[in-house]
Motif scaffolding. Structure first.
Motif, PDB file in Angstrom:
ATOM      1  N   ARG A  96       0.924  -1.266  -0.179  1.00 51.21           N
ATOM      2  CA  ARG A  96       0.066   0.026  -0.093  1.00 51.21           C
ATOM      3  C   ARG A  96       1.051   1.152   0.225  1.00 51.21           C
ATOM      4  N   TYR A  97       2.236   1.220   0.695  1.00 48.98           N
ATOM      5  CA  TYR A  97       2.842   2.347   0.835  1.00 48.98           C
ATOM      6  C   TYR A  97       4.229   1.986   0.298  1.00 48.98           C
TER       7      TYR A  97
ATOM      8  N   ILE B 133      -5.033  10.753  -5.621  1.00 43.96           N
ATOM      9  CA  ILE B 133      -5.740  10.099  -4.539  1.00 43.96           C
ATOM     10  C   ILE B 133      -7.109   9.766  -5.197  1.00 43.96           C
ATOM     11  N   TYR B 134      -7.718  10.565  -6.002  1.00 41.23           N
ATOM     12  CA  TYR B 134      -9.146  10.212  -6.419  1.00 41.23           C
ATOM     13  C   TYR B 134      -9.347   9.729  -7.660  1.00 41.23           C
TER      14      TYR B 134
ATOM     15  N   LYS C  79     -12.992   2.852  -7.632  1.00 41.40           N
ATOM     16  CA  LYS C  79     -12.881   1.895  -7.010  1.00 41.40           C
ATOM     17  C   LYS C  79     -13.645   0.629  -7.607  1.00 41.40           C
TER      18      LYS C  79
ATOM     19  N   TYR D 240      -1.019   9.651  -2.291  1.00 42.05           N
ATOM     20  CA  TYR D 240      -1.196   8.784  -3.377  1.00 42.05           C
ATOM     21  C   TYR D 240      -2.070   7.540  -2.850  1.00 42.05           C
ATOM     22  N   GLU D 241      -2.854   6.859  -3.989  1.00 41.76           N
ATOM     23  CA  GLU D 241      -3.497   5.586  -3.516  1.00 41.76           C
ATOM     24  C   GLU D 241      -2.831   4.577  -4.357  1.00 41.76           C
ATOM     25  N   THR D 242      -2.891   3.308  -4.130  1.00 35.12           N
ATOM     26  CA  THR D 242      -2.095   2.351  -4.946  1.00 35.12           C
ATOM     27  C   THR D 242      -3.107   1.245  -5.183  1.00 35.12           C
TER      28      THR D 242
ATOM     29  N   ILE E  63      -8.259   7.078  -8.174  1.00 35.12           N
ATOM     30  CA  ILE E  63      -8.227   5.601  -7.713  1.00 35.12           C
ATOM     31  C   ILE E  63      -9.528   5.509  -6.653  1.00 35.12           C
ATOM     32  N   ARG E  64      -9.722   6.396  -5.888  1.00 35.65           N
ATOM     33  CA  ARG E  64     -10.787   6.405  -4.830  1.00 35.65           C
ATOM     34  C   ARG E  64     -12.115   6.328  -5.603  1.00 35.65           C
TER      35      ARG E  64
ATOM     36  N   TRP F 265      -5.698  -3.355  -2.430  1.00 32.54           N
ATOM     37  CA  TRP F 265      -5.664  -1.789  -2.237  1.00 32.54           C
ATOM     38  C   TRP F 265      -6.440  -1.385  -3.430  1.00 32.54           C
ATOM     39  N   PRO F 266      -7.379  -0.502  -3.372  1.00 32.90           N
ATOM     40  CA  PRO F 266      -7.997   0.048  -2.269  1.00 32.90           C
ATOM     41  C   PRO F 266      -8.688  -1.051  -1.675  1.00 32.90           C
TER      42      PRO F 266
END
Lengths: 390, 177
Positions: free
Chosen positions: A126-127, A255-256, A262, A134-136, A258-259, A314-315
């Protein structure tokens, strides 16, 4: 359809080449070395390139660089190499460069046990780089067949989202042999539900749209985009002048995109969860195989036990944990990682339990003993291991 | 037929345990089975073991673990002791040259003099696992097809085809007569 008895490593290679991967840069490491080996043989046959790098950091930099040049690329490693990917991984996230990264988890920390499975990189995946913002996207197969299919899916998602995608496997998938079916015709690919995305290039002039849009082709150097590829946050014009305003817009996008999309990414498997089960076992990757056998056999004995297997890690698929019940999270580590996400996602009043084992799969017998203890409200942890971290 | 057949092979490094498993696995795929095969290499020089776990089924296989072997090819006393306790009603095939058995065990135990036969009749211990492969094929009583196994074996082992064929037949006769 071709059928083989082959390793997950072989299956991943087949998937990558089917998805259009044309460059692999890597550094050998058990249990992912056979991917490099197979790529070195098979990529030149389809007009692709294989690069043996001097170390993992260089390997992923090469793969990211080649992706910036327009190729679909991939690299593969295990935990000790995955941490060396940190720098180029961040570069690929920040510059929105599509690439597929395979991590076959073994036992850690550090070199640990090379030829045995672990799941210590749940959070690391994830990190994978520093800095946040960021998102992965991480996909976790539980078989050689699924490893091939998710490698193809990873290429698809990496193109659509302009981001690296990690396939988080483990030693039993990559080193173990299974019968696998490799599709040959378009009909067979479609029947298997495989998704493919072609590489296009961004025509510019702006470097990226500061929105959560996906399906924006990546910047490909040398295609008159006029944009640069830098490790500093770019402006919309592609300049790296380090402004807070540009960084704010860029982070929103990281970030968004990906979020907010989803639903395109999320994959999971559930079993017997619709009749208010007394226990829901939760597991991803290879332990989910023996957990599934245990759950099926428990059902035959009349025990109300269900199962959830996140495939996209992830997410994290919070929405799967909407029932208030007893959750038993089974992982190939002793510290408990995914269990913390289940604890966070499950409704208040749920009981969250953990079964950890590393280096080998939990057995069906162990799972049945654990179900019995939980149903009788007995403690699970061995003496001396009673402090919970989650 | 049971819905799932579990086969275990274990011994020292270099005895051909993994190769044996691979041949059985490929032959089973050719017979239309779904197959999983786990192989583990311990640090053999420091007292570890090599193990192959095969599961065969006509359906999709969930757990790839062998927890109650239907067939166990044992090449060392250490392996016999380490995994023999999992046996319930299966068949144990062991090489008396390298395995000391416990005759009081409730399951069927077949002595397959693989190593000695390989040395005496074929001149080299390298054929030990092929003899065991023949014995295993015979012990399955038709579950694993003999001709298919032979063909698969000859495809996978690139050299000494005549010797391997003879070794396979010798082993086959050890568990069927």
């Amino acid at each position: 359809m071709k059928r083989y008895l082959e390793t997950g490593n072989f299956a991943i290679t087949e998937g990558a080449i089917l998805a259009g991967c044309r460059l692999f840069a890597g550094y050998p490491i058990t249990p992912a070395t056979e991917i490099a080996e197979a790529m070195s043989i098979n990529l030149p046959r389809v007009g692709g390139y294989y690069v043996q790098a001097e170390d993992e950091c260089a390997a992923m930099h090469m793969a990211v660089g080649a992706a910036s040049g327009g190729l679909k690329t991939m690299t593969a490693t295990s935990g000790p190499g995955f941490i060396l990917y940190a720098d180029p991984y961040g570069w690929a996230i920040g510059c929105e460069i599509p690439i597929v990264v395979l991590n076959s988890q073994r036992v850690g920390p550090v070199s640990g046990i090379t030829g045995a499975p672990g799941q210590g990189e749940f959070y690391n995946s994830r990190y994978p780089t520093q800095g946040g913002n960021y998102e992965t996207i991480v996909l976790a197969p539980n078989s050689a067949q699924e490893a091939m299919e998710l490698t193809i899916e990873a290429f698809y998602l990496s193109e659509r989202f302009r981001t690296p995608v990690t396939v988080l496997a483990d030693q039993l998938i990559t080193d173990g042999l299974e019968d696998i079916s490799v599709p040959e015709t378009d009909e067979e690919k479609e029947a298997m539900g495989l998704r493919f995305a072609e590489r296009e290039f961004h025509k510019g002039p702006e470097f990226y749209p500061p929105t959560d849009e996906i399906d924006v082709p990546p910047v490909v150097l040398g295609k008159n985009t006029g944009a640069m590829c830098s490790d500093w946050t770019p402006t919309e014009e592609g300049y790296d002048i380090e402004t807070v305003e540009a960084h704010h817009k860029h982070s929103y996008r990281m970030i968004y995109k990906i979020r907010n999309n989803k639903d395109i990414i999320t994959r999971y498997e559930t079993l017997f969860v619709d009749d208010d089960p007394d226990i829901i076992a939760v597991s991803y990757g290879t332990p989910s195989r023996s957990v599934k056998t245990a759950v099926k056999k428990a059902r035959e004995k009349g025990l109300k036990i269900g199962m959830i297997r996140p495939i996209s890690l992830w997410p994290f698929p919070d929405e799967l944990f909407s029932q208030k019940t007893k959750y038993l999270v089974v992982e190939l580590d002793y510290d408990g990682q995914m269990v913390r996400e289940v604890k966070r996602a499950a409704p208040g009043g749920s009981e969250i339990h953990f079964f950890g084992k590393c280096g080998e799969l939990p057995t069906v017998v162990e799972m049945h003993e654990t179900f019995d203890k939980l149903l009788n409200n007995e403690p699970l942890r061995p003496e001396g291991w009673e402090k919970e971290a989650w | 037929m049971k819905d799932r057949i579990e086969i275990l092979a274990s011994g020292f490094g270099g005895q051909g345990v993994v190769r044996l498993g691979q041949i059985v696995g490929v032959a089973a795929v050719n017979q239309g089975f779904r197959v999983t095969m786990l192989k583990s290499h311990g640090t053999e020089q420091r007292g570890g073991y090599v193990r192959t776990q095969l599961v065969l089924s006509k359906e999709e296989i969930d757990s790839p673990l062998v927890e109650a072997p239907d067939y166990f090819c044992s090449f060392s006393t250490a392996a016999y002791k380490q995994f023999g306790h999992m046996m319930k009603d299966g068949v144990m095939l062991y090489d008396p040259a390298t395995v000391e058995i416990d005759a009081s065990k409730p399951f069927r135990q077949i002595a397959v003099a693989a190593k000695d036969t390989a040395v005496e009749k074929l001149g080299r211990a390298i054929y030990t696992n092929t003899i065991m492969l023949g014995a295993l094929t015979g012990a399955t009583d038709g579950l694993l097809d003999k001709e298919n196994m032979l063909t698969t074996m000859l495809q996978i082992i690139p050299k000494f085809k005549e010797e391997n064929k003879k070794a396979f037949e010798l082993g086959y006769s050890m568990s069927t007569t």
